[in-house]
Design a protein around this motif. Structure first.
Motif, PDB file in Angstrom:
ATOM      1  N   HIS A   1       1.304  -0.824   0.023  1.00 55.03           N
ATOM      2  CA  HIS A   1      -0.029   0.201  -0.413  1.00 55.03           C
ATOM      3  C   HIS A   1       0.944   0.857   0.255  1.00 55.03           C
ATOM      4  O   HIS A   1       0.484   2.179  -0.986  1.00 55.03           O
ATOM      5  CB  HIS A   1      -0.970   0.164   1.122  1.00 55.03           C
ATOM      6  N   VAL A   2       1.726   1.226   1.015  1.00 57.11           N
ATOM      7  CA  VAL A   2       2.381   2.622   0.278  1.00 57.11           C
ATOM      8  C   VAL A   2       3.727   2.495  -0.373  1.00 57.11           C
ATOM      9  O   VAL A   2       3.850   3.988  -1.193  1.00 57.11           O
ATOM     10  CB  VAL A   2       3.794   1.987   1.779  1.00 57.11           C
ATOM     11  N   LEU A   3       4.147   1.399  -1.288  1.00 57.62           N
ATOM     12  CA  LEU A   3       4.790   1.295  -2.354  1.00 57.62           C
ATOM     13  C   LEU A   3       3.569   2.045  -2.960  1.00 57.62           C
ATOM     14  O   LEU A   3       4.563   2.875  -4.135  1.00 57.62           O
ATOM     15  CB  LEU A   3       5.339   0.398  -2.798  1.00 57.62           C
ATOM     16  N   VAL A   4       2.733   2.002  -3.344  1.00 55.16           N
ATOM     17  CA  VAL A   4       1.946   2.280  -4.966  1.00 55.16           C
ATOM     18  C   VAL A   4       1.451   4.007  -4.839  1.00 55.16           C
ATOM     19  O   VAL A   4       1.363   4.494  -5.619  1.00 55.16           O
ATOM     20  CB  VAL A   4       0.995   1.123  -4.621  1.00 55.16           C
ATOM     21  N   GLN A   5       1.263   4.055  -3.277  1.00 59.73           N
ATOM     22  CA  GLN A   5       0.749   5.385  -2.803  1.00 59.73           C
ATOM     23  C   GLN A   5       1.778   6.294  -2.651  1.00 59.73           C
ATOM     24  O   GLN A   5       1.410   7.397  -3.499  1.00 59.73           O
ATOM     25  CB  GLN A   5       0.349   5.101  -1.620  1.00 59.73           C
ATOM     26  N   GLU A   6       2.937   6.049  -2.652  1.00 59.28           N
ATOM     27  CA  GLU A   6       3.830   7.204  -2.779  1.00 59.28           C
ATOM     28  C   GLU A   6       4.500   7.044  -4.652  1.00 59.28           C
ATOM     29  O   GLU A   6       5.321   8.144  -5.161  1.00 59.28           O
ATOM     30  CB  GLU A   6       5.439   6.340  -2.246  1.00 59.28           C
ATOM     31  N   LEU A   7       4.633   5.647  -5.129  1.00 64.65           N
ATOM     32  CA  LEU A   7       5.125   5.556  -6.951  1.00 64.65           C
ATOM     33  C   LEU A   7       3.656   6.911  -7.347  1.00 64.65           C
ATOM     34  O   LEU A   7       4.178   7.353  -8.119  1.00 64.65           O
ATOM     35  CB  LEU A   7       4.479   4.756  -7.278  1.00 64.65           C
ATOM     36  N   ALA A   8       2.386   6.962  -6.826  1.00 64.04           N
ATOM     37  CA  ALA A   8       2.053   7.336  -7.911  1.00 64.04           C
ATOM     38  C   ALA A   8       1.743   9.032  -7.204  1.00 64.04           C
ATOM     39  O   ALA A   8       1.780   9.456  -7.961  1.00 64.04           O
ATOM     40  CB  ALA A   8      -0.420   7.478  -7.192  1.00 64.04           C
ATOM     41  N   LYS A   9       1.816   9.159  -5.896  1.00 62.99           N
ATOM     42  CA  LYS A   9       2.327  10.820  -5.949  1.00 62.99           C
ATOM     43  C   LYS A   9       3.536  11.354  -6.157  1.00 62.99           C
ATOM     44  O   LYS A   9       3.713  12.686  -6.960  1.00 62.99           O
ATOM     45  CB  LYS A   9       2.693  10.464  -4.373  1.00 62.99           C
ATOM     46  N   PHE A  10       4.954   9.899  -6.750  1.00 63.23           N
ATOM     47  CA  PHE A  10       6.034  10.772  -6.973  1.00 63.23           C
ATOM     48  C   PHE A  10       6.124  10.635  -8.836  1.00 63.23           C
ATOM     49  O   PHE A  10       6.215  11.311  -8.819  1.00 63.23           O
ATOM     50  CB  PHE A  10       6.919   9.272  -7.528  1.00 63.23           C
ATOM     51  N   TYR A  11       4.567  10.037 -10.240  1.00 62.00           N
ATOM     52  CA  TYR A  11       4.459  10.608 -10.965  1.00 62.00           C
ATOM     53  C   TYR A  11       3.817  11.561 -10.674  1.00 62.00           C
ATOM     54  O   TYR A  11       3.796  12.957 -12.141  1.00 62.00           O
ATOM     55  CB  TYR A  11       4.046   9.301 -11.453  1.00 62.00           C
ATOM     56  N   ARG A  12       2.427  11.920 -10.178  1.00 60.93           N
ATOM     57  CA  ARG A  12       1.773  13.535  -9.888  1.00 60.93           C
ATOM     58  C   ARG A  12       2.684  14.529  -9.457  1.00 60.93           C
ATOM     59  O   ARG A  12       2.190  14.755 -10.760  1.00 60.93           O
ATOM     60  CB  ARG A  12       0.726  13.570  -8.635  1.00 60.93           C
ATOM     61  N   LEU A  13       3.986  14.616  -9.007  1.00 64.29           N
ATOM     62  CA  LEU A  13       4.963  15.708  -9.132  1.00 64.29           C
ATOM     63  C   LEU A  13       5.259  15.795  -9.858  1.00 64.29           C
ATOM     64  O   LEU A  13       5.746  16.729 -10.243  1.00 64.29           O
ATOM     65  CB  LEU A  13       5.226  15.434  -7.377  1.00 64.29           C
ATOM     66  N   SER A  14       6.058  14.723 -10.510  1.00 64.14           N
ATOM     67  CA  SER A  14       6.988  14.511 -12.065  1.00 64.14           C
ATOM     68  C   SER A  14       6.163  15.728 -13.026  1.00 64.14           C
ATOM     69  O   SER A  14       6.643  16.050 -13.528  1.00 64.14           O
ATOM     70  CB  SER A  14       6.971  13.763 -12.044  1.00 64.14           C
ATOM     71  N   LEU A  15       4.707  15.254 -12.937  1.00 65.14           N
ATOM     72  CA  LEU A  15       4.006  15.908 -14.394  1.00 65.14           C
ATOM     73  C   LEU A  15       3.720  17.131 -13.979  1.00 65.14           C
ATOM     74  O   LEU A  15       4.339  18.115 -15.082  1.00 65.14           O
ATOM     75  CB  LEU A  15       2.978  14.315 -14.361  1.00 65.14           C
ATOM     76  N   ASN A  16       3.069  17.551 -13.280  1.00 63.78           N
ATOM     77  CA  ASN A  16       2.634  18.544 -12.499  1.00 63.78           C
ATOM     78  C   ASN A  16       2.122  18.919 -13.377  1.00 63.78           C
ATOM     79  O   ASN A  16       2.386  20.468 -13.607  1.00 63.78           O
ATOM     80  CB  ASN A  16       4.163  19.472 -12.245  1.00 63.78           C
TER      81      ASN A  16
END
Length: 572
Positions: free
Chosen positions: A409-424
């Protein structure tokens, strides 16, 4: 004598002009021919060398793909935990069916090539699993995995010659053993160690066909009548690619051929290209003919122009010289004014139009280059390392297999946050706070991967969070530290963000192996080798948006660690 004195000055002037013209054209023509032939040969050589590098990189990609399969098995801690147990009965059956066999089956799906995966284990409580092959190469039909006891090969000469005990943990090598040479295969051998206890647990062997590794070796990529050869470390020919009309020993005709080579790292082999000199001679003949035609045409045109303008040279050429000097000094606003409609007036008008066009072209070219640079940087900063996504998805797959729902759960949540902030939302700029969140998401993903071996500390000034920064400047620095800074089995990283009077300073500090001053200079050199490309990209983007006074600075000492400092202007 009187008739010679009465010759007009224009005719007296044109005679030495023609002599100088012929001498100049002849000199320029010879220099142009020699330079053109040399440049052509050098360009052709560079193109062929570049093709060899592409072939080498394709082979390296195949070998790295096989190496990743072996490494994934080597660093499978769940498998190591299972192999430590020497219990028989139900536990042995459960280890085979629920751990060992699924792991090997999954690894076969990581490559499209037909491979053979063999595992030799010291744990003789586990049953063996293998196929009884006939005379045919088993890799021609399907992928397969096998499990043997290590005592089957401990008395083999090839096993005793591996000398893994002298190598560091995780060391691997390519070698042809058993039936490999007869079947046209080669094996990647890697000792299977208990990473936590430092004990040998067995041997990993990944077999692959040599023709699958070297399928990119094709003489047609280099040129007609050329030959490509792959030689082993003994100088024996592993593979040869040449046209049907080219036969015999290419080494015997080395005087008539150009030899280029590229080492195949890992395999210990060499890729050689033998190019016939006739390929260069044909191009040189074309250049010779073209140079002769150009020289003749130039001499004729210049002679005609000299005769036409000789009477006007002494009075009017100074204006042209003055304007040319102004152009040389960068003053493209200089113009020529002539009365009349003769040749010099037309030259003046053409010169004036040329000056206007040059000014417009310089402006357009400057704007176009600036836009192109921004587009390239936007494309570069939008790229996320595919290996990072690949490894993260692999971690998600393993966590799902092992049923670790909390970490999953933590890994998927952080991966989603990572790409959301990357796209910006496609924006180039972001806030310092969001950039730190993006870095923390990346670190959280890596912490799940490395566990207790990785420690991260934060020292963040809250006053800097609302300021504007170029996005994706921290993640490449952290990724670079995790790839290159390990010193032993653990690493510590400290992320510092502080606001100064007119600047904001980021620091990524690690306690890793450090680097030399020459390496730092190569990383930050815009014309340097393709190393530290992520750091150089960050430095270029910051300078583009903030100015040349900002960017990346690196301080490091071998054995102590590295500090990467990023300085940006304070902008809201």
């Amino acid at each position: 004598m009187r008739r010679m004195l009465n010759v007009p000055f224009g005719y007296k002037l044109i005679l030495p002009y023609l002599l100088c013209l012929l001498l100049a054209v002849l000199t320029v023509g010879m220099f142009a021919y020699a330079h053109s032939v040399s440049s052509l040969k050098e360009k052709t050589r560079d193109n062929i060398q570049g093709t060899l590098r592409q072939i080498r990189d394709n082979i390296r990609y195949r070998t790295d793909d096989i190496q990743r399969i072996s490494d994934m098995l080597y660093y499978n801690y769940n498998l190591q935990n299972a192999l430590r147990r020497y219990d028989q009965g139900w536990y042995s059956y459960e280890t085979m069916t629920k751990t060992l066999m699924p792991t090997l089956a999954n690894l076969l799906n990581y490559t499209a090539s037909n491979i053979g995966l063999s595992l030799y284990l010291k744990n003789d409580t586990l049953p063996e699993l293998f196929y009884k092959d006939g005379q045919q190469n088993p890799l021609l039909s399907t992928k397969r995995y096998e499990i043997f006891h290590l005592n089957r090969i401990q008395n083999e000469d090839w096993y005793g010659g591996l000398e893994f005990s002298r190598q560091k943990a995780g060391h691997s090598l390519w070698q042809q053993i058993q039936r490999d040479e007869r079947d046209g295969n080669i094996s990647l051998l890697q000792r299977l160690d208990d990473v936590q206890r430092g004990q040998e647990m067995g041997l990993i062997r990944v077999r692959v066909q040599i023709r699958d590794l070297l399928d990119s070796v094709d003489y047609r990529k280099v040129g007609e009548y050329s030959t490509l050869m792959v030689l082993d470390n003994q100088g024996n020919t592993v593979l040869k690619s040449s046209p049907e009309g080219v036969a015999g020993d290419v080494k015997a005709s080395a005087a008539n051929r150009l030899l280029l080579s590229e080492p195949l790292d890992g395999l210990g082999w060499v890729l050689e290209a033998h190019i016939p000199n006739s390929l260069f001679d044909e191009s040189a003949n074309k250049v010779r003919r073209m140079t002769l035609v150009v020289c003749l045409v130039s001499a004729f045109v210049l002679a005609c122009l000299g005769i036409g303008v000789s009477s006007y040279f002494s009075r009017r050429i100074q204006k042209i010289v003055g304007s040319l000097n102004a152009f040389r000094d960068g003053d493209f606003q200089k113009r020529i004014s002539y009365k009349g409609n003769d040749e010099l007036a037309q030259i003046a008008a053409a010169f004036n139009r040329m000056g206007t066009n040059i000014e417009e072209l310089i402006h357009k070219n400057y704007v176009a280059n600036l836009q192109k640079k921004e587009a390239e940087l936007e494309s570069l900063q939008a790229q996320i390392n595919p290996h990072f996504l690949y490894n993260t998805l692999s971690s998600i797959n393993r966590l799902a297999q092992f049923g670790d729902i909390q970490k999953l759960h933590v890994l998927v949540q952080e991966l989603a946050k990572f790409y959301r902030l990357s796209l910006n939302r496609g924006e180039i700029l972001t806030t310092v706070g969001k950039e730190i969140e993006h870095a923390k998401a990346y670190i959280a993903i890596q912490c799940i991967k490395y566990g207790d071996r990785m420690a991260v500390y934060y020292d963040i000034d809250p006053a800097a969070l609302e300021y504007t920064t170029v996005k994706l400047i921290l993640q490449p620095m952290i990724e670079n530290a995790l790839e290159h800074a390990w010193f032993g089995s653990t690493i510590g990283i400290r992320l510092v963000v502080e606001k100064r009077e007119t600047d904001i300073v980021f620091k990524v500090i690690d306690n890793g192996v450090g680097m030399s001053a020459d390496t730092i200079q190569q990383i930050l050199d815009p014309e340097g080798p393709r190393m530290g490309y992520g750091i150089r990209n960050v430095d270029s983007r910051i300078k583009l948006h903030g100015g040349s006074g900002y960017g990346v600075n690196i301080a490091s000492r071998s054995g102590i660690g590295t500090c990467v400092q990023i300085r940006i202007p304070c902008k809201m």
